[in-house]
Design a protein around this motif. Sequence first.
Motif, PDB file in Angstrom:
ATOM      1  N   GLU A  33       0.938  -1.173   0.039  1.00  0.00           N
ATOM      2  CA  GLU A  33       0.080  -0.005  -0.028  1.00  0.00           C
ATOM      3  C   GLU A  33       0.920   1.135  -0.102  1.00  0.00           C
ATOM      4  O   GLU A  33       0.501   2.141  -0.811  1.00  0.00           O
ATOM      5  CB  GLU A  33      -0.966   0.042   1.125  1.00  0.00           C
ATOM      6  N   GLU A  83       2.189   1.729  -3.333  1.00  0.00           N
ATOM      7  CA  GLU A  83       1.112   2.117  -4.396  1.00  0.00           C
ATOM      8  C   GLU A  83       0.987   3.509  -4.139  1.00  0.00           C
ATOM      9  O   GLU A  83       0.567   4.219  -5.241  1.00  0.00           O
ATOM     10  CB  GLU A  83       0.024   1.259  -4.036  1.00  0.00           C
ATOM     11  N   PRO A 139       1.898   4.839  -8.120  1.00  0.00           N
ATOM     12  CA  PRO A 139       0.628   4.036  -8.398  1.00  0.00           C
ATOM     13  C   PRO A 139       0.832   2.824  -9.454  1.00  0.00           C
ATOM     14  O   PRO A 139       1.617   3.176 -10.449  1.00  0.00           O
ATOM     15  CB  PRO A 139      -0.446   5.174  -8.971  1.00  0.00           C
ATOM     16  N   SER A 189       2.195   0.140  -8.523  1.00  0.00           N
ATOM     17  CA  SER A 189       3.095  -0.730  -7.869  1.00  0.00           C
ATOM     18  C   SER A 189       2.873  -2.069  -7.370  1.00  0.00           C
ATOM     19  O   SER A 189       3.462  -3.119  -7.485  1.00  0.00           O
ATOM     20  CB  SER A 189       3.923  -0.087  -6.846  1.00  0.00           C
ATOM     21  N   ARG A 190       1.395  -2.027  -6.644  1.00  0.00           N
ATOM     22  CA  ARG A 190       0.828  -3.163  -5.974  1.00  0.00           C
ATOM     23  C   ARG A 190       0.643  -4.018  -7.305  1.00  0.00           C
ATOM     24  O   ARG A 190       0.821  -5.340  -6.891  1.00  0.00           O
ATOM     25  CB  ARG A 190      -0.266  -2.748  -5.389  1.00  0.00           C
TER      26      ARG A 190
END
Length: 196
Positions: free
Chosen positions: A11, A14, A18, A20-21
Amino acid sequence: MHDTFINDHLERLEQQDPGSRDHAQRVAIYGMALGQKLGLSSEDLQQLRWGLLLHDVGKLGVPDGIIRFPGKLTAKEWAAVMQHPAYGDQMLAEVEGAGLLRTAVRHHHERYDGDGYPAGLSRNEIPLFARIAAICDSWDVMLTDRAYKPAMTVAEAVAELRRCSGTQFDPSLVDLFLSVSHRMADIPSYVEHYIS
């Protein structure tokens, strides 16, 4: 290693970068498919999964402005990015049960020919989990739109893996990966099946 720890760090990644997760989850799926093909034990597969989910956790130690920058980085900025495998390893040093997964985190940017980082390891000096991570990470980067480049087609990504086999990547693992990658061509449904 607890799912809460992994989810908290994913999280944070992320929020910093944005996408990355989802990237980490896809890399883990690719790696699990390859690990299963290699016949890894269930315990090793779990360690591999955790290591692939956290392979970029060290980016939390790199300034956000560098991570999010869409253009070409300066030499100093690139040097900061190149520290993320070591940062990640340091972050996991005190985590109980980290074990083998730290090798994927610390060495996923090593190259088969020895020209990688952070340690300049080559061939089988590079831990297996890291050799797996290098292929799976690169595969996902190639197949995903990025701010600095559009996604490749699957055929282009296959050609690139083959071109870099024996220099960037372990050639035996490339061959094995390509033998299972056809199952992952439709990645959204593959991810949904294995993560949901």
